[in-house]
Write a protein that holds these residues in place. Structure first.
Motif, PDB file in Angstrom:
ATOM      1  N   ALA A   1       0.809  -1.223   0.000  1.00  0.00           N
ATOM      2  CA  ALA A   1       0.000   0.000   0.000  1.00  0.00           C
ATOM      3  C   ALA A   1       0.843   1.274   0.000  1.00  0.00           C
ATOM      4  N   PRO A   2       1.928   1.372   0.772  1.00  0.00           N
ATOM      5  CA  PRO A   2       2.715   2.617   0.713  1.00  0.00           C
ATOM      6  C   PRO A   2       3.291   2.907  -0.671  1.00  0.00           C
ATOM      7  N   LEU A   3       3.520   1.856  -1.462  1.00  0.00           N
ATOM      8  CA  LEU A   3       4.080   2.056  -2.796  1.00  0.00           C
ATOM      9  C   LEU A   3       3.000   2.263  -3.852  1.00  0.00           C
ATOM     10  N   LEU A   4       1.835   1.642  -3.668  1.00  0.00           N
ATOM     11  CA  LEU A   4       0.787   1.696  -4.681  1.00  0.00           C
ATOM     12  C   LEU A   4      -0.188   2.842  -4.467  1.00  0.00           C
ATOM     13  N   ALA A   5      -0.284   3.352  -3.253  1.00  0.00           N
ATOM     14  CA  ALA A   5      -1.220   4.451  -2.991  1.00  0.00           C
ATOM     15  C   ALA A   5      -0.756   5.708  -3.710  1.00  0.00           C
ATOM     16  N   THR A   6      -1.690   6.362  -4.381  1.00  0.00           N
ATOM     17  CA  THR A   6      -1.361   7.583  -5.126  1.00  0.00           C
ATOM     18  C   THR A   6      -1.444   8.835  -4.263  1.00  0.00           C
ATOM     19  N   HIS A   7      -2.106   8.751  -3.117  1.00  0.00           N
ATOM     20  CA  HIS A   7      -2.259   9.900  -2.237  1.00  0.00           C
ATOM     21  C   HIS A   7      -2.178   9.424  -0.791  1.00  0.00           C
ATOM     22  N   ASP A   8      -1.984  10.340   0.102  1.00  0.00           N
ATOM     23  CA  ASP A   8      -2.091  10.046   1.528  1.00  0.00           C
ATOM     24  C   ASP A   8      -3.552   9.806   1.872  1.00  0.00           C
ATOM     25  N   PRO A   9      -3.889   8.672   2.506  1.00  0.00           N
ATOM     26  CA  PRO A   9      -5.309   8.376   2.753  1.00  0.00           C
ATOM     27  C   PRO A   9      -5.984   9.331   3.723  1.00  0.00           C
ATOM     28  N   GLY A  10      -5.215  10.125   4.454  1.00  0.00           N
ATOM     29  CA  GLY A  10      -5.825  11.027   5.424  1.00  0.00           C
ATOM     30  C   GLY A  10      -5.875  12.477   5.007  1.00  0.00           C
ATOM     31  N   ILE A  11      -5.227  12.823   3.886  1.00  0.00           N
ATOM     32  CA  ILE A  11      -5.199  14.216   3.449  1.00  0.00           C
ATOM     33  C   ILE A  11      -6.542  14.599   2.833  1.00  0.00           C
ATOM     34  N   GLN A  12      -7.084  15.726   3.268  1.00  0.00           N
ATOM     35  CA  GLN A  12      -8.373  16.221   2.770  1.00  0.00           C
ATOM     36  C   GLN A  12      -8.156  17.332   1.748  1.00  0.00           C
ATOM     37  N   GLU A  13      -8.930  17.271   0.669  1.00  0.00           N
ATOM     38  CA  GLU A  13      -8.947  18.309  -0.363  1.00  0.00           C
ATOM     39  C   GLU A  13     -10.407  18.712  -0.572  1.00  0.00           C
ATOM     40  N   LEU A  14     -10.865  19.623   0.233  1.00  0.00           N
ATOM     41  CA  LEU A  14     -12.280  19.991   0.185  1.00  0.00           C
ATOM     42  C   LEU A  14     -12.669  20.597  -1.156  1.00  0.00           C
ATOM     43  N   GLY A  15     -11.739  21.208  -1.857  1.00  0.00           N
ATOM     44  CA  GLY A  15     -12.063  21.748  -3.172  1.00  0.00           C
ATOM     45  C   GLY A  15     -12.227  20.670  -4.224  1.00  0.00           C
ATOM     46  N   ASN A  16     -11.842  19.435  -3.918  1.00  0.00           N
ATOM     47  CA  ASN A  16     -11.946  18.329  -4.874  1.00  0.00           C
ATOM     48  C   ASN A  16     -12.826  17.216  -4.310  1.00  0.00           C
ATOM     49  N   ARG A  17     -13.774  17.559  -3.474  1.00  0.00           N
ATOM     50  CA  ARG A  17     -14.623  16.550  -2.822  1.00  0.00           C
ATOM     51  C   ARG A  17     -15.602  15.942  -3.815  1.00  0.00           C
ATOM     52  N   LEU A  18     -15.853  14.627  -3.620  1.00  0.00           N
ATOM     53  CA  LEU A  18     -16.810  13.866  -4.433  1.00  0.00           C
ATOM     54  C   LEU A  18     -16.479  13.941  -5.921  1.00  0.00           C
TER      55      LEU A  18
END
Length: 338
Positions: free
Chosen positions: A94-111
């Protein structure tokens, strides 16, 4: 001259009839299998498939190899094993295959819908669903492994002791088992989690407390049959203690059935763990557990379907894979299915 040679020829013919004939000089009888050809099975395969093993180790490895060959002939079981191995590989990397941090929020890009930037879209807080699925698999499948490691030895030991000892021990242990079996697993797990408080550790303990009785019942049924066998009687006659008989002779014979039951039961453990997370009693946000992900995304399921559907597909695939694997193991390990 011909009259004198005739007795000698008859004697030579009779002597030749008494001599042993080479096996390769005899034509194959009708319906008889052909003799083994040189080089048909060589090396390690020949060592594993030999009919006359030279040691106990060779015999044990030969049985395992034959079981693997029988298991490999089941395409559905192989598919289930493949899915499980792929899932384990994904969550380990998972650390190598994940494209983003699973906990980082981007409210401008939600849903956001699935795209090249976010392969499976984003959730209500703009977190990458693909990355959260990978890390959530660590939590969900980790809970399953923890539950199995807790309940399988306990259930096996309780069942074997009850079946071998009999009498008061059997009645006492089986009545305790019946008490746990009297309640539905999810309802009893909810009660334990409510008493201990929500969390991953509480969910694991609650599921473990409700999952061991079927294993104890199965081990007891197997032990009732095994304790009447000749080799158990011979072990007792040589002076082996009851503990030694149970640990060295009874427990190993119960393991195949227990392995099949554990594999088939993993799907229900996954569903129970995800159910507790969905109800808010398992893993707590912001942990990316599959059941918790569905709970937080259920209000978007009609418009932004990918937020809730993706973890649901992961739960479905894992449960189905373990069921297919368990069916294949049952065909190989259960002598009644052969």
């Amino acid at each position: 001259m011909s009259d004198r040679a005739s007795p000698l020829a008859d004697a030579a013919t009779a002597t030749a009839a008494l001599e042993p004939i080479a096996p390769d000089a005899v034509p194959e009888a009708a319906g008889a299998p052909p003799p083994p050809q040189a080089g048909a099975a060589s090396g390690r395969r020949a060592w594993l498939l030999t009919d006359a093993p030279a040691s106990r180790s060779q015999a044990a490895w030969g049985r395992r190899y034959q079981a693997w060959l029988a298991f490999r002939r089941n395409p559905l079981a192989m598919a289930g094993l493949g899915v499980i191995l792929i899932m384990l590989l994904l969550i380990l990397l998972a650390p190598l295959l994940a494209t983003h941090d699973p906990g980082i929020q981007e409210l401008g890009n939600r849903l956001a819908a699935p795209s090249a930037a976010h392969w499976l879209g984003t959730d209500e807080l703009g977190r990458d669903v693909w990355s959260r699925l990978l890390y959530g698999g660590r939590i969900t499948l980790g809970m399953v492994v923890a539950v199995v490691l807790l309940v399988a030895p306990v259930g096996l030991l309780v069942g074997c002791v009850a079946g071998y000892a009999g009498g008061l021990w059997d009645r006492l242990l089986m009545r305790v088992t019946d008490v746990f079996l009297a309640f539905p697993r999810l309802i009893l797990a909810l009660a334990f989690v409510a008493a201990m408080g929500p969390g991953v550790e509480s969910a694991v303990i609650a599921i473990a407390l409700t999952a061991w009785p079927p294993y104890a019942r199965l081990a007891r049924a197997e032990t009732l049959t095994i304790r009447r066998t000749d080799y158990v009687a011979a072990a007792r006659m040589t002076g082996a203690s009851p503990a030694r008989v149970v640990l060295r002779h009874v427990l190993p014979m119960c393991l195949p059935s227990l392995v099949v039951r554990v594999t088939l039961d993993m799907s229900s453990i996954i569903l129970t763990a995800a159910g507790l997370g969905f109800l808010g009693l398992g893993a707590q946000p912001p942990l990316p557990e599959w059941g918790t992900m569905i709970a937080t995304a259920r209000r978007f399921i009609l418009e932004q379907w990918w937020v809730a559907v993706m973890p649901g597909i992961a739960i479905f695939a894992a449960s189905l894979a373990f069921n297919l694997l368990g069916d294949g193991l049952r065909d190989v390990l259960d002598p009644k299915q052969r």
